[in-house]
Motif scaffolding. Structure first.
Motif, mmCIF file in Angstrom:
data_model
loop_
_atom_site.group_PDB
_atom_site.id
_atom_site.type_symbol
_atom_site.label_atom_id
_atom_site.label_comp_id
_atom_site.label_asym_id
_atom_site.label_seq_id
_atom_site.Cartn_x
_atom_site.Cartn_y
_atom_site.Cartn_z
ATOM 1 N N TRP A 1 21.891 24.246 -11.811
ATOM 2 C CA TRP A 1 20.977 23.127 -11.385
ATOM 3 C C TRP A 1 19.594 23.154 -11.749
ATOM 4 C CZ3 TRP A 1 22.768 25.496 -5.857
ATOM 5 C CH2 TRP A 1 24.282 25.107 -5.866
ATOM 6 N N ALA A 2 19.035 24.287 -12.084
ATOM 7 C CA ALA A 2 17.604 24.465 -12.625
ATOM 8 C C ALA A 2 17.708 23.942 -14.150
ATOM 9 C CB ALA A 2 17.396 25.879 -12.464
ATOM 10 N N SER A 3 18.820 23.998 -14.634
ATOM 11 C CA SER A 3 18.679 23.617 -16.175
ATOM 12 C C SER A 3 18.658 22.026 -16.333
ATOM 13 C CB SER A 3 20.191 23.819 -17.021
ATOM 14 O OG SER A 3 21.351 23.110 -16.173
ATOM 15 N N THR A 4 18.789 21.236 -15.440
ATOM 16 C CA THR A 4 18.311 19.882 -15.413
ATOM 17 C C THR A 4 16.888 19.656 -15.358
ATOM 18 O OG1 THR A 4 18.356 19.550 -12.975
ATOM 19 C CG2 THR A 4 20.379 19.229 -14.033
ATOM 20 N N LEU A 5 15.910 20.738 -15.066
ATOM 21 C CA LEU A 5 14.698 20.949 -15.126
ATOM 22 C C LEU A 5 14.102 21.203 -16.194
ATOM 23 C CD1 LEU A 5 14.074 21.855 -11.397
ATOM 24 C CD2 LEU A 5 14.151 19.571 -12.091
ATOM 25 N N ALA A 6 15.056 22.073 -17.142
ATOM 26 C CA ALA A 6 14.666 23.069 -18.275
ATOM 27 C C ALA A 6 13.603 21.983 -19.271
ATOM 28 C CB ALA A 6 15.733 23.137 -18.896
ATOM 29 N N PRO A 7 14.101 20.614 -19.727
ATOM 30 C CA PRO A 7 13.082 19.968 -20.602
ATOM 31 C C PRO A 7 11.712 19.621 -19.968
ATOM 32 C CG PRO A 7 15.438 19.309 -20.588
ATOM 33 C CD PRO A 7 15.144 20.017 -19.398
ATOM 34 N N LEU A 8 11.516 19.295 -18.600
ATOM 35 C CA LEU A 8 10.217 19.238 -18.174
ATOM 36 C C LEU A 8 9.437 20.478 -18.234
ATOM 37 C CD1 LEU A 8 8.394 17.524 -16.674
ATOM 38 C CD2 LEU A 8 9.544 18.053 -14.525
ATOM 39 N N GLU B 1 9.908 23.449 -20.011
ATOM 40 C CA GLU B 1 9.257 23.905 -21.310
ATOM 41 C C GLU B 1 8.081 22.887 -21.822
ATOM 42 O OE1 GLU B 1 10.938 24.749 -25.779
ATOM 43 O OE2 GLU B 1 12.217 23.852 -24.511
ATOM 44 N N SER B 2 8.155 21.682 -21.594
ATOM 45 C CA SER B 2 7.039 20.743 -22.001
ATOM 46 C C SER B 2 5.629 21.119 -21.209
ATOM 47 C CB SER B 2 7.491 19.261 -21.535
ATOM 48 O OG SER B 2 8.647 18.917 -22.574
ATOM 49 N N ILE B 3 5.877 21.235 -19.810
ATOM 50 C CA ILE B 3 4.642 21.779 -19.234
ATOM 51 C C ILE B 3 4.131 23.090 -19.619
ATOM 52 C CG2 ILE B 3 3.739 22.393 -16.905
ATOM 53 C CD1 ILE B 3 4.290 19.245 -17.229
ATOM 54 N N TYR B 4 4.925 23.837 -19.889
ATOM 55 C CA TYR B 4 4.382 25.134 -20.310
ATOM 56 C C TYR B 4 3.718 25.164 -21.815
ATOM 57 C CZ TYR B 4 7.764 27.535 -16.816
ATOM 58 O OH TYR B 4 8.079 27.844 -15.620
ATOM 59 N N VAL B 5 4.309 24.325 -22.747
ATOM 60 C CA VAL B 5 3.639 24.274 -23.879
ATOM 61 C C VAL B 5 2.528 23.497 -23.920
ATOM 62 C CG1 VAL B 5 4.051 23.078 -26.304
ATOM 63 C CG2 VAL B 5 5.719 24.554 -25.242
ATOM 64 N N LEU B 6 2.330 22.414 -23.048
ATOM 65 C CA LEU B 6 1.020 21.589 -22.990
ATOM 66 C C LEU B 6 -0.061 22.378 -22.141
ATOM 67 C CD1 LEU B 6 2.652 18.112 -21.879
ATOM 68 C CD2 LEU B 6 1.352 18.726 -23.947
#
Length: 251
Positions: free
Chosen positions: A155-162, A164-169
């Motif tokens: 279920w959490a994998s659906t949030l993974a792209p968001l 990773e983007s937040i962490y990098v920014l």
């Protein structure tokens, strides 16, 4: 040292809230107790609520594109490692493509799971997830920890792209600041911000041995810090003594 962060705009407030929730989710999934996994689910629902903001995805994609353009302008600079620069740009490209390829808002796919949505509809009710209200959920909590963890990770994998983007920014933003040692006279500190630069984040590190709590306020022109001390009854009172701390402004 205790680190306090103060965002200067609503977009960054949202990023920091999401980061806190995503880190909490990672901590809770790794544990094994059913109560930890209950609050992991609650955290997933909280992330979905924050991610439901209409312009969040477009804001994140715009910020990624902005950072890519800024980093591209550094190419050919002899003081910057091309390998390191390429690695960061590739990471931003990966984040952009992964988030942009998702249809709808982050976590939207989970709304099609009726079982999850039945839990979500009751978590806001005090004691609303008791066994007599949600027997299927109660049974799920008695499954082996490894099975619950696999389900939560899916279920959490659906949030993974968001995520990773937040962490990098946020990492790029935090790395842009230069720490400076400052002193608050009689518990008060003010600093005028230079014109022509738009700061997004203030970071403040203070020694916990001082037993002081900073109350931070600011805008595009000035930042102000008032140091407070918590009494035994949890009331905050202004501190009237000099104290030093570390301040970082990130643009």
């Amino acid at each position: 040292m205790i680190l306090y962060e103060y965002p200067f705009n609503e977009r960054l407030r949202t990023y920091l809230r999401l980061e806190q929730l995503l880190r909490r989710l990672g901590e809770l999934i790794a544990r094994q107790h059913p109560l930890d996994h209950h609050f992991a689910l609650v955290t997933i629902f909280e992330i979905m609520d924050v991610a439901a903001r209409a312009d969040l995805k477009s804001d994140v994609l715009k910020d990624i594109e902005k950072h890519k353009q800024q980093l591209d302008s550094y190419r050919g600079n002899p003081s910057i490692s091309e390998a390191a620069l390429n690695a960061v740009i590739e990471q931003l490209d990966h984040c952009f493509q992964a988030l942009n390829s998702q249809t709808g808002k982050s976590g939207h796919a989970l709304t099609e799971n009726d079982w999850l949505m039945s839990i979500r509809s009751r978590v806001g009710i005090p004691g609303g997830t008791c066994g007599f209200d949600l027997p299927a959920y109660y049974a799920w909590q008695h499954r082996p920890p490894a099975l619950r963890q696999r389900a939560l990770e899916e279920w959490a994998s659906t949030l993974a792209p968001l995520a990773e983007s937040i962490y990098v920014l946020l990492k790029l933003l935090r790395d842009s600041g230069v720490p400076q040692k400052v002193a608050a006279e009689r518990g008060q500190f003010q600093q005028t911000l230079p014109q022509g630069r738009t700061f997004q984040l203030l970071r403040l590190r203070i020694d916990p041995a001082l037993d002081l709590i900073p109350e931070i306020s600011g805008n595009r022109l000035i930042v102000s810090v008032r140091l407070m001390r918590m009494k035994d009854d949890m009331r905050l009172l202004s501190c009237a003594e000099d104290a030093a701390f570390e301040l970082t402004l990130c643009a």
